[in-house]
Design a protein around this motif. Structure first.
Motif, short mmCIF file in Angstrom:
data_model
loop_
_atom_site.label_atom_id
_atom_site.label_comp_id
_atom_site.label_asym_id
_atom_site.label_seq_id
_atom_site.Cartn_x
_atom_site.Cartn_y
_atom_site.Cartn_z
N GLY A 181 -10.61 -1.61 16.71
CA GLY A 181 -11.13 -2.75 17.15
C GLY A 181 -12.01 -3.65 16.20
N TRP A 182 -12.11 -4.82 16.45
CA TRP A 182 -13.05 -5.71 15.47
C TRP A 182 -14.03 -6.28 16.35
CZ3 TRP A 182 -13.39 -5.85 10.26
CH2 TRP A 182 -12.23 -5.29 9.48
N PHE A 183 -15.31 -6.30 15.86
CA PHE A 183 -16.38 -6.75 16.63
C PHE A 183 -17.21 -7.63 15.78
CE2 PHE A 183 -16.42 -4.69 20.85
CZ PHE A 183 -15.61 -3.75 20.37
N VAL A 228 -13.22 2.50 15.61
CA VAL A 228 -12.07 3.22 16.02
C VAL A 228 -12.44 3.65 17.60
CG1 VAL A 228 -11.07 5.56 16.11
CG2 VAL A 228 -11.61 4.15 13.92
N HIS A 229 -11.46 3.35 18.57
CA HIS A 229 -11.58 3.49 19.85
C HIS A 229 -11.24 4.83 20.24
CE1 HIS A 229 -10.71 2.72 24.26
NE2 HIS A 229 -11.37 1.45 24.04
N ARG A 230 -11.77 5.18 21.36
CA ARG A 230 -11.61 6.73 21.68
C ARG A 230 -10.20 7.07 22.37
NH1 ARG A 230 -16.27 7.67 26.07
NH2 ARG A 230 -17.35 6.68 24.34
N TYR A 231 -9.50 6.23 22.47
CA TYR A 231 -8.42 6.24 23.02
C TYR A 231 -7.15 5.64 22.06
CZ TYR A 231 -10.73 7.72 27.33
OH TYR A 231 -11.39 8.31 28.27
N SER A 232 -6.05 6.17 22.04
CA SER A 232 -5.12 5.47 21.00
C SER A 232 -4.46 4.12 21.48
CB SER A 232 -3.92 6.71 20.72
OG SER A 232 -3.19 6.87 22.21
N ASP A 233 -4.62 3.76 22.95
CA ASP A 233 -4.30 2.85 23.45
C ASP A 233 -5.05 2.60 24.73
OD1 ASP A 233 -0.92 2.63 22.27
OD2 ASP A 233 -2.09 1.08 22.35
N PRO A 246 -17.88 -2.08 23.55
CA PRO A 246 -18.24 -1.48 22.48
C PRO A 246 -18.65 0.02 22.91
CG PRO A 246 -19.52 -3.57 22.71
CD PRO A 246 -18.59 -3.38 23.87
N VAL A 247 -18.73 0.32 24.10
CA VAL A 247 -19.30 1.72 24.43
C VAL A 247 -17.92 2.58 24.49
CG1 VAL A 247 -21.13 1.16 25.69
CG2 VAL A 247 -19.02 1.48 26.77
N GLU A 248 -16.81 1.99 24.29
CA GLU A 248 -15.58 2.73 24.34
C GLU A 248 -15.22 3.26 22.92
OE1 GLU A 248 -13.99 4.04 26.78
OE2 GLU A 248 -15.47 3.29 28.46
N TYR A 249 -15.90 2.79 21.96
CA TYR A 249 -15.68 3.03 20.52
C TYR A 249 -16.60 4.23 20.05
CZ TYR A 249 -12.60 -0.82 20.55
OH TYR A 249 -11.84 -1.85 20.96
N ASP A 250 -16.01 5.31 19.32
CA ASP A 250 -16.57 6.27 18.81
C ASP A 250 -17.08 6.38 17.41
OD1 ASP A 250 -14.27 8.94 20.53
OD2 ASP A 250 -16.39 7.87 21.17
N TYR A 251 -16.25 5.46 16.43
CA TYR A 251 -16.87 5.29 15.13
C TYR A 251 -16.91 3.92 14.80
CZ TYR A 251 -15.29 10.27 15.28
OH TYR A 251 -14.95 11.62 15.70
N TRP A 252 -17.75 3.70 13.98
CA TRP A 252 -18.17 2.36 13.38
C TRP A 252 -18.22 2.31 12.10
CZ3 TRP A 252 -18.52 -2.07 16.72
CH2 TRP A 252 -18.51 -1.54 18.06
N GLY A 253 -17.68 1.04 11.40
CA GLY A 253 -17.85 0.75 10.06
C GLY A 253 -19.43 0.25 9.74
#
Length: 127
Positions: free
Chosen positions: A34-36, A97-102, A111-118
């Motif tokens: 995802g993009w934020f 990167v989202h915690r699920y592949s879809d 945002p809380v569903e994402y585990d890794y951030w750039g």
């Protein structure tokens, strides 16, 4: 998973810019991304999402029809193509990167569903 966002810069209103998010780690190619963005004094907001299979894509209403998320799994890179930019698009843009592949839209935009951030890349649109 490590993420490196790049491609930000200064652009005039009406112009275009493409952001890149390079990922490392064996799970990146099978992850949804995802993009934020976050403007000064504002909360981080969802911009766009693309699932692992590329079928599921979601966009915020404010960018729908102007922005597009694509990915090149061979390069482990996800892109955010931004067209017809306005001054309201000025912000620091982050990929994650989202915690699920879809996922469904409601979870893709949280945002809380994402585990890794750039680390973020600055986009400034001038009038």
């Amino acid at each position: 998973v490590q993420l490196q966002a790049s491609g930000g810069g200064l652009v005039q209103a009406g112009g275009s810019l493409t952001l890149s998010c390079a990922g490392s780690g064996r799970t990146f190619s099978s992850s949804a991304v995802g993009w934020f963005r976050q403007a000064p004094g504002k909360e981080r907001e969802f911009v766009g999402y693309r699932g692992w299979g590329g079928v599921a894509t979601y966009y915020a209403d404010s960018v729908k029809g102007r922005f597009a998320v694509s990915r090149d799994n061979a390069k482990n890179t996800v892109y955010l193509q931004m067209n017809n930019l306005t001054v309201e698009d000025t912000a620091v843009y982050y990929c994650a990167v989202h915690r699920y592949s879809d996922s469904v839209a409601s979870l893709a935009s949280s945002p809380v569903e994402y585990d890794y951030w750039g680390q973020g890349t600055q986009v400034t649109v001038s009038s």
